[in-house]
Design an enzyme around this catalytic site. Structure first.
Site, short mmCIF file in Angstrom:
data_model
loop_
_atom_site.label_atom_id
_atom_site.label_comp_id
_atom_site.label_asym_id
_atom_site.label_seq_id
_atom_site.Cartn_x
_atom_site.Cartn_y
_atom_site.Cartn_z
N HIS A 203 0.10 1.75 -6.69
CA HIS A 203 -1.10 0.93 -6.49
C HIS A 203 -2.22 1.20 -7.50
CE1 HIS A 203 -2.52 4.63 -4.65
NE2 HIS A 203 -3.74 4.16 -4.72
C1 UD1 Z 1 -8.66 2.53 -3.12
C2 UD1 Z 1 -9.19 3.79 -3.83
C3 UD1 Z 1 -8.01 4.63 -4.30
C4 UD1 Z 1 -7.06 4.93 -3.16
C5 UD1 Z 1 -6.62 3.62 -2.54
C6 UD1 Z 1 -5.69 3.81 -1.38
C7 UD1 Z 1 -11.31 3.55 -5.05
C8 UD1 Z 1 -11.92 3.48 -6.41
N1 UD1 Z 1 -9.96 3.46 -5.01
O1 UD1 Z 1 -7.97 1.77 -4.11
O2 UD1 Z 1 -8.50 5.85 -4.81
O3 UD1 Z 1 -5.93 5.61 -3.67
O4 UD1 Z 1 -7.79 2.92 -2.07
O5 UD1 Z 1 -5.17 2.60 -0.97
O6 UD1 Z 1 -12.02 3.66 -4.08
N2 UD1 Z 1 -7.31 -5.15 -0.24
C9 UD1 Z 1 -6.82 -5.90 0.79
N3 UD1 Z 1 -6.92 -5.41 2.05
C10 UD1 Z 1 -7.50 -4.21 2.32
C11 UD1 Z 1 -8.03 -3.46 1.24
C12 UD1 Z 1 -7.90 -3.93 -0.03
O7 UD1 Z 1 -6.29 -6.98 0.59
O8 UD1 Z 1 -7.56 -3.83 3.51
C13 UD1 Z 1 -7.15 -5.66 -1.62
C14 UD1 Z 1 -8.34 -6.41 -2.11
O9 UD1 Z 1 -7.91 -7.51 -2.82
C15 UD1 Z 1 -9.02 -5.43 -3.04
C16 UD1 Z 1 -7.85 -4.61 -3.56
O10 UD1 Z 1 -6.92 -4.58 -2.48
O11 UD1 Z 1 -9.73 -6.06 -4.06
C17 UD1 Z 1 -8.22 -3.21 -3.94
O12 UD1 Z 1 -8.90 -2.55 -2.86
P1 UD1 Z 1 -9.98 -1.40 -3.19
O13 UD1 Z 1 -10.44 -0.74 -1.96
O14 UD1 Z 1 -11.01 -1.94 -4.09
O15 UD1 Z 1 -9.15 -0.38 -4.07
P2 UD1 Z 1 -7.68 0.22 -3.86
O16 UD1 Z 1 -6.86 -0.25 -4.99
O17 UD1 Z 1 -7.16 0.00 -2.48
#
Ligand code: UD1
Length: 380
Positions: A203
Site C-alpha cells: 500500500h
Molecule cells: C496511512 C498511513 C500509513 C499507514 C497506512 C495503513 C499516513 C501518511 N499514512 O496510509 O503510514 O501504513 O495508513 O493503512 O498517515 N481510503 C479509503 N478508506 C479508508 C481509508 C482510506 O478508501 O477507510 C483511501 C482513500 O482514497 C485515501 C487513501 O485510501 O485517499 C489513502 O488513505 P490515507 O489515510 O491518506 O493513507 P494510507 O495510504 O491509508
C-alpha cells in the site's frame, strides 16, 4: 488527571487496544479520540470489533485528503475537541498523519505527549511517515521505544535519555492476545485456501503510486503465484491504482480480495509459507510468527526484524523478488521474540504514565508546574 489516546488509521487501532486496557486498569481516566483518517468498515470499525476496543469517545471524521489537508483537518478538529474537553496528557502511536497532527496541537497547548513506537527511522525522508516520526519524537515528553536501535536513533538526535523508555513492541501485545481467536477464523475455508500459500499486502505510495514500479512487481507476483497460490487483501489506495492501471483482474494463482479484519488477517498470516509486504507492522508480526517475510522496500525502520527476525529487504526489482520468494519457500524460519516483545508492553507504558500522573498530582498539590522531562524509571 485524564489521558487522551489518539488513533486514526488501521495500524493505530492494533496499538491502542492493549494500551487503553492497561491505562484504565491503573485507574487512569482515558478518552479515545478517533480522528477518522480511516473510515471504511474494513479499515476501522471491524478492527474495533476484533480487538475488543470500546467505541471511541469522539470521532473527528476528517477522512481522506492530501497530506496538508488531512493533517490540517485533524489539527483543527482536535484543537476544537480539546477546547471542550479536559485533558492532562495526550498519547499518540505510530507514524501516520493523525499522530503528527495531534502531537503538534497538544504540545502547543502545553500538554505533554507520550509517543508509543518512538525512535524508528528509515533514514528516508521521501517517506511521509519518516517526517512524522522525526517531528513527533522531537517534541514528545515520553518516548516509548520497541528496540535498542530506536533508543540509539533518539540519542543521536539529541533527545535526552531520561525521556526514552524501551518497553518492547505494542503490536505484539495484540498479536499474542488474539492468536487463539484468530485460529478459529473461517477465512481459509471461505477462500478455498490450504497450505502452502503466500500472503501479499502492498500500500505504500513509493510502490503503488508508481506504475513503472508497481507493474513489474505485479508481474513478479503473477510468476510467484504459479509456484504457490497468493492471496492479496487490497488496501483502498492500492485498489484505486490497480483500477487506474487496468490491473484489477486476478491472475490464476493470485487472488485479490477486499481488506479483511484483524483476526482473519492474523489467521492468514500465521498459516502462510511466505509474506510479501511493504507494511511496517507486518515485518514485526511475521518475525514473531516465524513466517518468512519479503519486504518490497529499499529500507526499513525496523532493522531488528532483519537482524533477529524473518524479514528480508528485497526492493522493487522483479527478478530479485522472484529469486527471494523461491529461496524463502525452500527454507525454514523460526519464531523470534526480540527483547521485550513479550505481550507486556502496554503494562510497562501504563506503569510509567500512571506513576507520572501521581507525581504530577503531588506537584500540583504543592503548586509546582509539571516539567516536560520525565524522570520516572521503569522496572520492566
Ligand atoms: C496511512 C498511513 C500509513 C499507514 C497506512 C495503513 C499516513 C501518511 N499514512 O496510509 O503510514 O501504513 O495508513 O493503512 O498517515 N481510503 C479509503 N478508506 C479508508 C481509508 C482510506 O478508501 O477507510 C483511501 C482513500 O482514497 C485515501 C487513501 O485510501 O485517499 C489513502 O488513505 P490515507 O489515510 O491518506 O493513507 P494510507 O495510504 O491509508
Amino acid at each position: 488527571m485524564k489521558a487522551i489516546v489518539v488513533a486514526g488509521a488501521r495500524p493505530n487501532f492494533v496499538k491502542v487496544a492493549p494500551l487503553i486496557r492497561e491505562l484504565r486498569a491503573t485507574g487512569m481516566e482515558v478518552d479515545l479520540v478517533h480522528t477518522g483518517q480511516h473510515y471504511d468498515w474494513a479499515m476501522s470499525e471491524s478492527l474495533f470489533v476484533d480487538l475488543g476496543l470500546p467505541a471511541p469517545d469522539a470521532n473527528l471524521e476528517v477522512g481522506s485528503g492530501s497530506h496538508a489537508i488531512q493533517t490540517a483537518k485533524v489539527m483543527v478538529a482536535f484543537e476544537d475537541w480539546l477546547d471542550r474537553h479536559d485533558a492532562d496528557q495526550v498519547v499518540t502511536v505510530g507514524d501516520v498523519n493523525s499522530t503528527l497532527a495531534c502531537t503538534l496541537v497538544a504540545v502547543k497547548r502545553g500538554l505533554p505527549v507520550a509517543h508509543v513506537e518512538a525512535g524508528l527511522r528509515s533514514f528516508d525522508r521521501t517517506m511521509p511517515e519518516e517526517i512524522n516520526r522525526v517531528i513527533v519524537d522531537a517534541v514528545s515528553s515520553w518516548l516509548f521505544t520497541p528496540s535498542s536501535d530506536a533508543d540509539e536513533n533518539l540519542i543521536s538526535e539529541g533527545i535526552p535519555r531520561e525521556r526514552i523508555y524501551q518497553v518492547g513492541n505494542i503490536m505484539v501485545d495484540s498479536l499474542l492476545a488474539s492468536l487463539e481467536r484468530a485460529e478459529r477464523s473461517a477465512i481459509c475455508s471461505d477462500l478455498g485456501l490450504s497450505a502452502p500459500y503466500g500472503l501479499v499486502t502492498l500500500h505504500r505510495p513509493a510502490l503503488v503510486d508508481d506504475p513503472e514500479r508497481f507493474g513489474p512487481v505485479l508481474e513478479a507476483l503473477h510468476d510467484i503465484s504459479s509456484l504457490v497460490p497468493l492471496v492479496f487483501p487490497v488496501h483502498p489506495r492500492t485498489r484505486a491504482n490497480l483500477t487506474a492501471l487496468g490491473l484489477g483482474t486476478p491472475a490464476s494463482g493470485l487472488t485479490l480480495i477486499d481488506p479483511i479484519g484483524y483476526l482473519d488477517f492474523l489467521k492468514l498470516e500465521s498459516g502462510a509459507s511466505l509474506v510479501l509486504t511493504d507494511s511496517g507492522g507486518i515485518q514485526e508480526e511475521t518475525t514473531v510468527l516465524g513466517v518468512p517475510c519479503l519486504t518490497l522496500r529499499e529500507n526499513t525502520e525496523r532493522p531488528v526484524t532483519i537482524r533477529e527476525g524473518t524479514n528480508r529487504l528485497v526492493g522493487f526489482d522483479p527478478d530479485a523478488i522472484r529469486a527471494a520468494a523461491v529461496d524463502a519457500l525452500d527454507g525454514t524460519s523460526n519464531p523470534q521474540r526480540p527483547p521485550l516483545w513479550d505481550g507486556h508492553t502496554a503494562e510497562r507504558i501504563a506503569k510509567v504514565l500512571s506513576r507520572a500522573e501521581v507525581e504530577a498530582e503531588a506537584r500540583s498539590a504543592v503548586g509546582v508546574a509539571m516539567p516536560a522531562d520525565r524522570t520516572a524509571s521503569i522496572g520492566a
